[in-house]
Design a protein around this motif. Structure first.
Motif, PDB file in Angstrom:
ATOM      1  N   VAL A  31       0.813  -1.217   0.000  1.00 24.02           N
ATOM      2  CA  VAL A  31       0.000   0.000   0.000  1.00 24.02           C
ATOM      3  C   VAL A  31       0.841   1.261   0.000  1.00 24.02           C
ATOM      4  CG1 VAL A  31      -2.027  -1.084   1.025  1.00 24.02           C
ATOM      5  CG2 VAL A  31      -0.300  -0.045   2.519  1.00 24.02           C
ATOM      6  N   GLY A  32       2.155   1.115   0.249  1.00 26.46           N
ATOM      7  CA  GLY A  32       2.998   2.297   0.200  1.00 26.46           C
ATOM      8  C   GLY A  32       4.302   2.124   0.932  1.00 26.46           C
ATOM      9  N   LYS A  33       5.075   3.204   0.938  1.00 23.54           N
ATOM     10  CA  LYS A  33       6.364   3.259   1.612  1.00 23.54           C
ATOM     11  C   LYS A  33       6.265   4.290   2.726  1.00 23.54           C
ATOM     12  CE  LYS A  33       8.872   2.229  -2.635  1.00 23.54           C
ATOM     13  NZ  LYS A  33       9.789   2.771  -3.654  1.00 23.54           N
ATOM     14  N   ALA A  34       6.600   3.853   3.935  1.00 23.87           N
ATOM     15  CA  ALA A  34       6.522   4.728   5.097  1.00 23.87           C
ATOM     16  C   ALA A  34       7.916   5.176   5.498  1.00 23.87           C
ATOM     17  CB  ALA A  34       5.868   3.985   6.257  1.00 23.87           C
ATOM     18  N   VAL A  35       8.027   6.440   5.890  1.00 21.00           N
ATOM     19  CA  VAL A  35       9.296   6.953   6.408  1.00 21.00           C
ATOM     20  C   VAL A  35       9.225   7.180   7.917  1.00 21.00           C
ATOM     21  CG1 VAL A  35      10.029   7.953   4.215  1.00 21.00           C
ATOM     22  CG2 VAL A  35       8.749   9.346   5.848  1.00 21.00           C
ATOM     23  N   ASN A  36       8.023   6.994   8.492  1.00 16.86           N
ATOM     24  CA  ASN A  36       7.850   7.114   9.936  1.00 16.86           C
ATOM     25  C   ASN A  36       6.559   6.404  10.337  1.00 16.86           C
ATOM     26  OD1 ASN A  36       5.673   8.977   9.467  1.00 16.86           O
ATOM     27  ND2 ASN A  36       7.185  10.599   9.235  1.00 16.86           N
ATOM     28  N   GLU A  37       6.334   6.300  11.643  1.00 18.62           N
ATOM     29  CA  GLU A  37       5.158   5.568  12.099  1.00 18.62           C
ATOM     30  C   GLU A  37       3.851   6.292  11.782  1.00 18.62           C
ATOM     31  OE1 GLU A  37       4.558   5.696  16.653  1.00 18.62           O
ATOM     32  OE2 GLU A  37       6.719   5.881  16.327  1.00 18.62           O
ATOM     33  N   GLN A  38       3.894   7.605  11.617  1.00 20.91           N
ATOM     34  CA  GLN A  38       2.686   8.335  11.233  1.00 20.91           C
ATOM     35  C   GLN A  38       2.218   7.906   9.835  1.00 20.91           C
ATOM     36  OE1 GLN A  38       5.458   9.944  12.484  1.00 20.91           O
ATOM     37  NE2 GLN A  38       4.663  10.400  14.513  1.00 20.91           N
ATOM     38  N   ASP A  39       3.169   7.629   8.939  1.00 21.80           N
ATOM     39  CA  ASP A  39       2.815   7.122   7.609  1.00 21.80           C
ATOM     40  C   ASP A  39       2.109   5.779   7.724  1.00 21.80           C
ATOM     41  OD1 ASP A  39       4.027   9.334   6.438  1.00 21.80           O
ATOM     42  OD2 ASP A  39       5.822   8.230   5.808  1.00 21.80           O
ATOM     43  N   VAL A  40       2.637   4.894   8.582  1.00 18.13           N
ATOM     44  CA  VAL A  40       2.016   3.580   8.770  1.00 18.13           C
ATOM     45  C   VAL A  40       0.587   3.758   9.281  1.00 18.13           C
ATOM     46  CG1 VAL A  40       2.119   1.381   9.990  1.00 18.13           C
ATOM     47  CG2 VAL A  40       4.237   2.459   9.199  1.00 18.13           C
ATOM     48  N   ALA A  41       0.415   4.603  10.284  1.00 15.03           N
ATOM     49  CA  ALA A  41      -0.915   4.846  10.848  1.00 15.03           C
ATOM     50  C   ALA A  41      -1.870   5.364   9.785  1.00 15.03           C
ATOM     51  CB  ALA A  41      -0.828   5.828  12.015  1.00 15.03           C
ATOM     52  N   GLU A  42      -1.402   6.228   8.907  1.00 20.35           N
ATOM     53  CA  GLU A  42      -2.263   6.769   7.846  1.00 20.35           C
ATOM     54  C   GLU A  42      -2.693   5.680   6.868  1.00 20.35           C
ATOM     55  OE1 GLU A  42      -4.655   9.238   5.686  1.00 20.35           O
ATOM     56  OE2 GLU A  42      -3.831   9.516   7.692  1.00 20.35           O
ATOM     57  N   VAL A  44      -3.062   2.550   7.554  1.00 17.42           N
ATOM     58  CA  VAL A  44      -4.020   1.704   8.268  1.00 17.42           C
ATOM     59  C   VAL A  44      -5.372   2.416   8.381  1.00 17.42           C
ATOM     60  CG1 VAL A  44      -4.501   0.494  10.430  1.00 17.42           C
ATOM     61  CG2 VAL A  44      -2.182   0.487   9.489  1.00 17.42           C
ATOM     62  N   ARG A  45      -5.357   3.728   8.631  1.00 18.58           N
ATOM     63  CA  ARG A  45      -6.616   4.492   8.670  1.00 18.58           C
ATOM     64  C   ARG A  45      -7.325   4.441   7.322  1.00 18.58           C
ATOM     65  NH1 ARG A  45      -3.923   7.739  12.470  1.00 18.58           N
ATOM     66  NH2 ARG A  45      -2.931   9.042  10.926  1.00 18.58           N
ATOM     67  N   ARG A  46      -6.570   4.595   6.254  1.00 21.46           N
ATOM     68  CA  ARG A  46      -7.168   4.533   4.912  1.00 21.46           C
ATOM     69  C   ARG A  46      -7.798   3.166   4.627  1.00 21.46           C
ATOM     70  NH1 ARG A  46      -2.517   7.414   1.200  1.00 21.46           N
ATOM     71  NH2 ARG A  46      -2.588   9.446   2.224  1.00 21.46           N
ATOM     72  N   ALA A  47      -7.275   2.137   5.311  1.00 25.92           N
ATOM     73  CA  ALA A  47      -7.813   0.778   5.147  1.00 25.92           C
ATOM     74  C   ALA A  47      -9.048   0.538   6.020  1.00 25.92           C
ATOM     75  CB  ALA A  47      -6.739  -0.252   5.458  1.00 25.92           C
ATOM     76  N   ASP A  53      -3.836   0.928  16.674  1.00 26.51           N
ATOM     77  CA  ASP A  53      -2.841   0.710  17.718  1.00 26.51           C
ATOM     78  C   ASP A  53      -1.671  -0.012  17.061  1.00 26.51           C
ATOM     79  OD1 ASP A  53      -1.245  -0.011  19.834  1.00 26.51           O
ATOM     80  OD2 ASP A  53      -2.817  -1.072  20.934  1.00 26.51           O
ATOM     81  N   LEU A  54      -0.622   0.718  16.741  1.00 25.97           N
ATOM     82  CA  LEU A  54       0.509   0.149  16.011  1.00 25.97           C
ATOM     83  C   LEU A  54       1.319  -0.820  16.858  1.00 25.97           C
ATOM     84  CD1 LEU A  54       1.740   3.260  13.988  1.00 25.97           C
ATOM     85  CD2 LEU A  54       0.079   1.506  13.337  1.00 25.97           C
ATOM     86  N   GLY A  65      12.677  -4.941  12.927  1.00 28.28           N
ATOM     87  CA  GLY A  65      12.732  -3.858  13.907  1.00 28.28           C
ATOM     88  C   GLY A  65      11.346  -3.370  14.253  1.00 28.28           C
ATOM     89  N   ASP A  66      11.196  -2.830  15.450  1.00 30.90           N
ATOM     90  CA  ASP A  66       9.893  -2.346  15.883  1.00 30.90           C
ATOM     91  C   ASP A  66       9.600  -0.964  15.290  1.00 30.90           C
ATOM     92  OD1 ASP A  66      11.303  -0.476  17.407  1.00 30.90           O
ATOM     93  OD2 ASP A  66      11.015  -1.547  19.291  1.00 30.90           O
ATOM     94  N   ARG A  67       8.585  -0.333  15.823  1.00 36.80           N
ATOM     95  CA  ARG A  67       8.129   0.954  15.255  1.00 36.80           C
ATOM     96  C   ARG A  67       9.114   2.097  15.445  1.00 36.80           C
ATOM     97  NH1 ARG A  67       2.844   2.464  18.588  1.00 36.80           N
ATOM     98  NH2 ARG A  67       3.195   4.553  17.850  1.00 36.80           N
ATOM     99  N   THR A  68      10.174   1.864  16.209  1.00 30.78           N
ATOM    100  CA  THR A  68      11.182   2.909  16.411  1.00 30.78           C
ATOM    101  C   THR A  68      12.349   2.792  15.429  1.00 30.78           C
ATOM    102  OG1 THR A  68      12.447   1.643  18.053  1.00 30.78           O
ATOM    103  CG2 THR A  68      10.629   2.997  18.884  1.00 30.78           C
ATOM    104  N   VAL A  69      12.389   1.739  14.633  1.00 29.04           N
ATOM    105  CA  VAL A  69      13.516   1.497  13.720  1.00 29.04           C
ATOM    106  C   VAL A  69      13.141   1.964  12.312  1.00 29.04           C
ATOM    107  CG1 VAL A  69      15.008  -0.259  12.718  1.00 29.04           C
ATOM    108  CG2 VAL A  69      14.280  -0.473  15.100  1.00 29.04           C
ATOM    109  N   TRP A  70      13.893   2.953  11.820  1.00 26.11           N
ATOM    110  CA  TRP A  70      13.591   3.521  10.499  1.00 26.11           C
ATOM    111  C   TRP A  70      14.796   3.575   9.585  1.00 26.11           C
ATOM    112  CZ3 TRP A  70       8.861   3.557   8.829  1.00 26.11           C
ATOM    113  CH2 TRP A  70       7.858   3.413   9.778  1.00 26.11           C
TER     114      TRP A  70
END
Length: 73
Positions: A31-42, A44-47, A53-54, A65-70
């Motif tokens: 669904v896309g490429k995320a550069v931070n956890e806010q991108d991931v949340a977006e 998931v919201r669109r879905a 809750d990430l 890596g967890d949500r802190t690893v970018w």
């Protein structure tokens, strides 16, 4: 016994390079490429998940890596 359950959202390991990102898949579809956890949340919201809750392992699998690893190590 193998666990056959897979969370609907999979966040892949960070890419290498100057501008790392993590690929995000929902139900096996990119669904896309995320550069931070806010991108991931977006994504998931669109879905259809209003307040994702990430940290919920039933919703999101973090690979490499967890949500802190970018950035790739």
């Amino acid at each position: 016994m193998n666990d056959i359950f897979h969370p609907p959202v999979v966040v892949r390991a960070p890419s290498r390079g100057a501008r790392p990102y993590r690929r995000v898949e929902i139900y096996g579809r990119l669904v896309g490429k995320a550069v931070n956890e806010q991108d991931v949340a977006e994504f998931v919201r669109r879905a259809g998940v209003d307040d994702p809750d990430l940290d919920d392992p039933d919703l999101v699998a973090w690979i490499g890596g967890d949500r802190t690893v970018w950035a790739a190590e």
